[in-house]
Design an enzyme around this catalytic site. Structure first.
Site, PDB file in Angstrom:
ATOM      1  N   TYR A 154      -1.473  -1.110   7.962  1.00 19.84           N
ATOM      2  CA  TYR A 154      -1.655  -1.822   6.707  1.00 19.84           C
ATOM      3  C   TYR A 154      -2.930  -1.392   6.006  1.00 19.84           C
ATOM      4  O   TYR A 154      -3.963  -1.172   6.636  1.00 19.84           O
ATOM      5  CB  TYR A 154      -1.793  -3.325   6.964  1.00 19.84           C
TER       6      TYR A 154
ATOM      7  N   HIS B 142       2.961 -14.926   1.594  1.00 20.54           N
ATOM      8  CA  HIS B 142       2.771 -13.859   2.569  1.00 20.54           C
ATOM      9  C   HIS B 142       2.589 -14.403   3.986  1.00 20.54           C
ATOM     10  O   HIS B 142       2.297 -13.637   4.906  1.00 20.54           O
ATOM     11  CB  HIS B 142       1.553 -12.996   2.202  1.00 20.54           C
TER      12      HIS B 142
ATOM     13  N   ARG C 254       1.431   0.059  -5.743  1.00 30.64           N
ATOM     14  CA  ARG C 254       1.293   0.410  -4.344  1.00 30.64           C
ATOM     15  C   ARG C 254       2.684   0.671  -3.798  1.00 30.64           C
ATOM     16  O   ARG C 254       3.682   0.290  -4.403  1.00 30.64           O
ATOM     17  CB  ARG C 254       0.605  -0.687  -3.536  1.00 30.64           C
TER      18      ARG C 254
ATOM     19  N   ASN D 248       5.281   0.165  -0.474  1.00 28.73           N
ATOM     20  CA  ASN D 248       5.546  -0.559   0.761  1.00 28.73           C
ATOM     21  C   ASN D 248       6.819   0.035   1.344  1.00 28.73           C
ATOM     22  O   ASN D 248       7.574   0.702   0.640  1.00 28.73           O
ATOM     23  CB  ASN D 248       5.722  -2.047   0.459  1.00 28.73           C
TER      24      ASN D 248
ATOM     25  N   GLU E 259       9.474   0.517  -1.342  1.00 26.35           N
ATOM     26  CA  GLU E 259       9.275  -0.316  -2.523  1.00 26.35           C
ATOM     27  C   GLU E 259       8.096   0.240  -3.314  1.00 26.35           C
ATOM     28  O   GLU E 259       6.981   0.327  -2.797  1.00 26.35           O
ATOM     29  CB  GLU E 259       8.960  -1.757  -2.121  1.00 26.35           C
TER      30      GLU E 259
ATOM     31  N   TYR F  21       8.769  -6.763  13.212  1.00 21.81           N
ATOM     32  CA  TYR F  21       8.744  -7.417  11.907  1.00 21.81           C
ATOM     33  C   TYR F  21       9.636  -6.680  10.919  1.00 21.81           C
ATOM     34  O   TYR F  21      10.309  -7.286  10.090  1.00 21.81           O
ATOM     35  CB  TYR F  21       7.303  -7.477  11.384  1.00 21.81           C
ATOM     36  N   LYS F  22       9.669  -5.375  11.015  1.00 20.09           N
ATOM     37  CA  LYS F  22      10.508  -4.590  10.117  1.00 20.09           C
ATOM     38  C   LYS F  22      11.951  -4.501  10.610  1.00 20.09           C
ATOM     39  O   LYS F  22      12.772  -3.806  10.016  1.00 20.09           O
ATOM     40  CB  LYS F  22       9.905  -3.193   9.919  1.00 20.09           C
TER      41      LYS F  22
END
Lengths: 355, 191
Positions: free
Chosen positions: A46, A202, A232, A234, A274, A325-326
């Site tokens: 991150y 978040h 940005r 993602n 994204e 998480y993904k």
């Protein structure tokens, strides 16, 4: 707007394809070359990886503020289907109507300026005339009078623009998710998150809170200036080229994650990127948060040798909690095995772009 | 207790001396927190309206002085009455809520929809820390959820309670737990 788009009536640039059912989505060689690959080095962690939303190289995904590509017509057809099934994917709290008009202005002026062969906008005071040739729309309306459009201003224009859109109200030194249209999301719910502030929505993201990521990002965004948008990237992974990976339908699409085999991995597993951009709006002082989704199959991705090598190394070294998480738990090994055959160990050049 | 960022933090009932009036909504044993919070201060109690979810005929509890006391037999009727009192409340009214977590989830949503936020609202958790949960698939609400996973009482999908709370809905999110392995459920645990 009809749900059944007639592709024979649209310019041939746009692909006739689906993001559900038979999943006929594909990228042309040109679309592969302009894919916004999100890794500028061989590992990922991150970061508040924000930059000015300045024009990128010609033909790239960032050459214009709003990117319209070969998937435009098919994506808009998919959005119409999602909204027909579940109207709560588009919601706006009453105080956001001024921001909705701001958004309509931003999108219409950008699209008409940068893609004049497809879109045109004529303005005579508050009397506006909008033409969308790919979707066959010719609309005269009064700016500021929602009764002159078939939907609210945000829904009207975002049914004609790729990407999910959120409108963030600014008050109490925070940003509040008070309006949005979200039909191609990576497993988050607008209906659930509507009305939350930046830190709250978040909440479920692992690690990043403790790293202070959201506090720093919020401080930065509260000072976002008009005319100086930022962006940005993602990323996550998606099985099948499905745009609507919503929590609402997770009990239907989650099983797809168990269907990856060595035979189908190149076609089934997609890198989902994204391109997130944020603009300050002039009348409402709200912020537009756009989330433009790009999909690329593993088979397409490894046609760029640098990207095949690099994605292999990123996924191989990704911490387990981020991989969970993904949602990659079931198919990570199969995907790594496939990518490893496209990684000869050669060094990769710095930066995002193909060699 | 989870440490998620969206989870509400409950406090203590703290009636302010300078408030013009006090509007209380309490559930069951929450009335004990009300009694303790007002601490027998007759000046404050004389300005208080108390909506209490309590059995009909139980009578006004002790220690509430001159407060106007309105018992209601169910959460739905108590919250309907609370909403009615809020609509008539004058400027400077402070609102106080006490009860179970699921009750506070729902009652704070009513209060914030009427613009009651910040110092205008005090809350206190009394009773079980069970949660109000919304099934993200069918949008059905379930009160008093103590254990995860659970089957949605509306659509039957097996849900895990995600650590994510919406103040607008007054509920945690329930998400399908066995989508990637139908019928395979993790061991149940208390929330």
């Amino acid at each position: 707007m009809s749900l059944a788009f007639d592709f024979s009536q649209t310019p041939s640039f746009f692909r006739d394809e689906t993001f559900r059912g038979d999943f006929t989505f594909e990228n042309s060689p040109e679309a592969i070359h302009r894919f916004p690959f999100p890794f500028d080095r061989d590992q990922y962690m991150y970061a508040v990886n924000i930059e000015q939303h300045m024009p990128g190289p010609p033909k790239s995904a960032t050459v214009f503020p709003i990117d319209i590509d070969e998937h435009y017509v098919a994506e808009m057809a998919d959005r119409a289907k999602v909204l027909a099934d579940d109207p709560l994917r588009c919601q706006s709290l009453p105080h956001m109507i001024t921001a909705e008009w701001d958004l309509l202005e931003l999108l219409m002026t950008s699209m008409a300026r940068d893609y004049p062969e497809w879109f045109s906008l004529e303005r005579d005071g508050a009397r506006w005339h909008w033409i969308n040739r790919p979707l066959g729309i010719d609309q005269r309306f009064t700016f500021g009078d929602a009764a002159t459009l078939p939907h609210g201003p945000m829904e009207y224009i975002t049914r004609q623009c790729q990407g999910d859109f959120c409108l963030l109200d600014q008050r109490d030194d925070n940003l509040w998710l008070d309006a949005g249209i979200v039909t191609s999301q990576a497993d988050w719910s607008l209906d659930f998150d509507l009305g939350m502030n930046f830190i709250e929505w978040h909440g479920p993201v692992p690690r990043a809170h403790d790293m202070g990521i959201f506090d720093r990002a919020l401080k930065f965004l509260l000072n976002l200036q008009i005319g100086r948008p930022i962006r940005r990237l993602n990323w996550t992974m998606t099985i099948n080229p499905r745009l609507d990976t919503s929590p609402e339908n997770y009990h239907r699409w989650g099983i797809d994650r168990t269907t990856v085999t060595p035979e189908n991995v190149g076609d089934k597993v997609h890198l989902r990127v994204e391109l997130q951009a944020l603009w300050r709006l002039p009348r409402s002082n709200a912020i537009v948060f756009s989330i433009r989704c790009y999909l690329i199959k593993m088979r397409e991705l490894v046609s760029v040798p640098k990207w095949g090598r690099r994605l292999h190394r990123v996924l191989r070294d990704l911490p387990d909690d981020l991989a969970d998480y993904k949602g990659m738990t079931h198919y990570r090994a199969t995907t790594l095995d496939y990518l490893s055959r496209h990684d000869d160990g050669a060094p990769t050049s710095p930066g995002f772009f193909p060699d | 207790m989870s440490e998620i960022k969206s989870r509400p933090i409950w406090g203590k009932l703290e009636p302010a001396e300078q408030a013009a009036a006090h509007l209380v909504c309490a559930e069951g044993r929450g009335i004990e927190a009300v009694r303790a919070g007002f601490g027998g201060r007759d000046g404050l109690l004389a300005q208080a309206t108390i909506v209490h979810m309590a059995p009909i005929g139980a009578g006004k509890p002790e220690g509430l002085g001159g407060a106007a006391y309105h018992p209601h037999p169910s959460r739905a009727t108590a919250l309907t009455a609370f909403r009615g009192h809020l609509a008539r409340a004058k400027m400077g009214t402070q609102v106080h809520l006490a009860g179970s977590e699921a009750f506070l989830n729902e009652a704070t949503t009513v209060a914030s929809a009427c613009g009651v936020v910040g110092d205008g609202l005090t809350t206190e958790l009394c009773g079980p820390a069970t949660r109000r949960v919304q099934c993200v698939h069918c949008k059905g609400m379930m009160d008093e959820v103590a254990v995860s996973p659970l089957a949605c009482s509306h659509c039957g999908v097996n849900l895990t309670v995600r650590d994510h709370y919406s103040r607008r809905l007054g509920a945690f999110m329930g998400v399908c737990v066995d989508a990637e392995a139908p019928g395979v459920l993790p061991a149940a645990s208390r929330l």
